[in-house]
Design a protein around this motif. Structure first.
Motif, short mmCIF file in Angstrom:
data_model
loop_
_atom_site.label_atom_id
_atom_site.label_comp_id
_atom_site.label_asym_id
_atom_site.label_seq_id
_atom_site.Cartn_x
_atom_site.Cartn_y
_atom_site.Cartn_z
N ASP A 107 39.91 -19.45 38.88
CA ASP A 107 38.64 -18.77 38.64
C ASP A 107 37.86 -18.57 39.94
O ASP A 107 37.30 -17.50 40.20
CB ASP A 107 37.78 -19.58 37.66
CG ASP A 107 38.33 -19.54 36.24
OD1 ASP A 107 39.17 -18.67 35.94
OD2 ASP A 107 37.91 -20.40 35.43
N LEU A 112 49.23 -17.56 36.04
CA LEU A 112 47.95 -17.87 35.40
C LEU A 112 46.87 -16.90 35.90
O LEU A 112 46.05 -16.43 35.11
CB LEU A 112 47.54 -19.32 35.70
CG LEU A 112 46.20 -19.78 35.12
CD1 LEU A 112 46.22 -19.70 33.60
CD2 LEU A 112 45.89 -21.21 35.57
N ASN A 162 44.84 -13.85 33.58
CA ASN A 162 43.39 -13.80 33.43
C ASN A 162 42.72 -12.66 34.19
O ASN A 162 41.71 -12.11 33.74
CB ASN A 162 42.77 -15.13 33.88
CG ASN A 162 43.02 -16.25 32.89
OD1 ASN A 162 42.39 -16.33 31.85
ND2 ASN A 162 43.98 -17.12 33.21
N LYS A 182 43.00 -24.15 36.44
CA LYS A 182 42.27 -23.01 35.87
C LYS A 182 41.01 -22.72 36.68
O LYS A 182 40.71 -21.55 36.99
CB LYS A 182 41.91 -23.30 34.41
CG LYS A 182 41.03 -22.23 33.75
CD LYS A 182 41.73 -20.88 33.67
CE LYS A 182 40.98 -19.90 32.77
NZ LYS A 182 39.61 -19.60 33.22
#
Length: 234
Positions: A160, A39, A43, A156
Motif C-alpha cells: 500500500d 499482490l 490491488n 499488505k
C-alpha cells in the motif's frame, strides 16, 4: 515584416518537466519476489511500468507549445487532439476500477494524520513526527516512506505504501521528494474502486492552461502518461 502582418505563432511557454528520481522505487520493485509483486498487481495493477517511460524533456516542451487553452486540446495544424477518459483508463492499466464511479473528495474527509495512519498502519506518534509543511500543503517525505517500505513487517501495508508513493511521486509529483496530502485523499478511496482518471485529466488540463497563461512553470502532473498518450497517436 509586412505592414499589418499578425503572427500566427503562439507565445512560447518555458515549461519545466523536472521529475522525481525514480531509481529508488525501481530498486525496491526489483528486490521484491513474485508473490509480493502479484499482490501489488492484484490491488493496483501494473503501475510500475511508468518507471521505464523516459521523459523526453525536449519533446515535452515542444508538445506544450501546441496546447490550445481556448479549447483544452492540442492543435497540430488543422488537427485537434486531446486525451480522453477511455485512453487514460487504458494507460492506468487498472481493469478493476469502475469507470462509472469517479473520484470526488469526501465532504467529511479524515485528517491527513488519520489517512496516513490508515494507509501505513503506523501509530499516531510515528506519523505526526514525519508530517511536514510545504508552502500551503502538508506532505510526508519520500525518504520516510522508503524506510517504512523496507522495514514494514506487514506485506499488505508495504504494498500500500509503495503504491501511495507511485501516486505521490509519479502520478501527482507536486513537491519533489514529497507525497502531498491531496494524494492521500485520493489514494484512501481507491479501495472503493473509484477511477482517478477524470481527476488526473482535469489536473493535467489545468496545469497546461496555467503554464500557457504564465509562459513558464513546472509540470506537476504525470508526464509519463501524457507522453505515452502522445506516442500512441504518433
Amino acid at each position: 515584416m509586412t505592414d499589418g502582418y499578425t503572427s500566427e505563432l503562439w507565445n512560447f511557454t518555458c515549461i519545466s518537466v523536472t521529475q522525481n528520481n525514480l531509481q529508488e522505487l525501481k530498486e525496491i520493485w526489483a528486490q521484491w519476489d513474485d508473490e509480493v509483486k502479484q499482490l501489488f498487481y492484484y490491488n493496483y495493477s501494473d503501475l510500475p511500468y511508468l518507471f521505464d517511460i523516459k521523459v523526453d524533456e525536449h519533446l515535452f516542451r515542444a508538445l506544450a507549445q501546441f496546447w490550445n487553452s481556448a479549447y483544452n486540446c492540442f492543435t497540430f495544424g488543422k488537427v485537434d487532439l486531446v486525451p480522453i477518459v477511455e485512453e487514460y483508463t487504458v494507460l492506468l492499466r487498472c481493469p478493476r476500477i469502475q469507470a462509472d464511479k469517479a473520484y470526488s473528495r469526501a465532504v467529511n474527509a479524515p485528517t491527513f494524520l488519520k489517512k496516513l495512519m490508515n494507509i501505513t498502519g503506523m501509530s499516531e506518534q510515528w506519523v505526526a513526527a514525519r508530517i511536514k509543511q510545504k508552502r500551503d500543503n502538508k506532505c510526508i517525505p519520500w525518504r520516510n516512506l522508503k524506510d517504512l517500505i523496507l522495514a514494514h513487517l506487514n506485506t499488505k501495508k508495504k504494498v500500500d505504501v509503495f503504491a501511495l508513493s507511485i501516486y505521490g511521486l509519479v502520478v501527482f509529483p507536486k513537491a519533489l521528494g514529497y507525497v502531498d496530502e491531496a494524494v492521500t485523499d485520493l489514494f484512501d478511496r481507491l479501495d472503493k474502486r473509484v477511477t482517478p482518471v477524470p481527476i488526473i485529466l482535469a489536473e493535467t488540463f489545468k496545469s497546461l492552461n496555467a503554464y500557457r497563461r504564465a509562459g513558464e512553470g513546472r509540470f506537476i502532473e504525470c508526464a509519463q502518461f501524457l507522453l505515452a498518450w502522445f506516442h500512441s497517436h504518433f
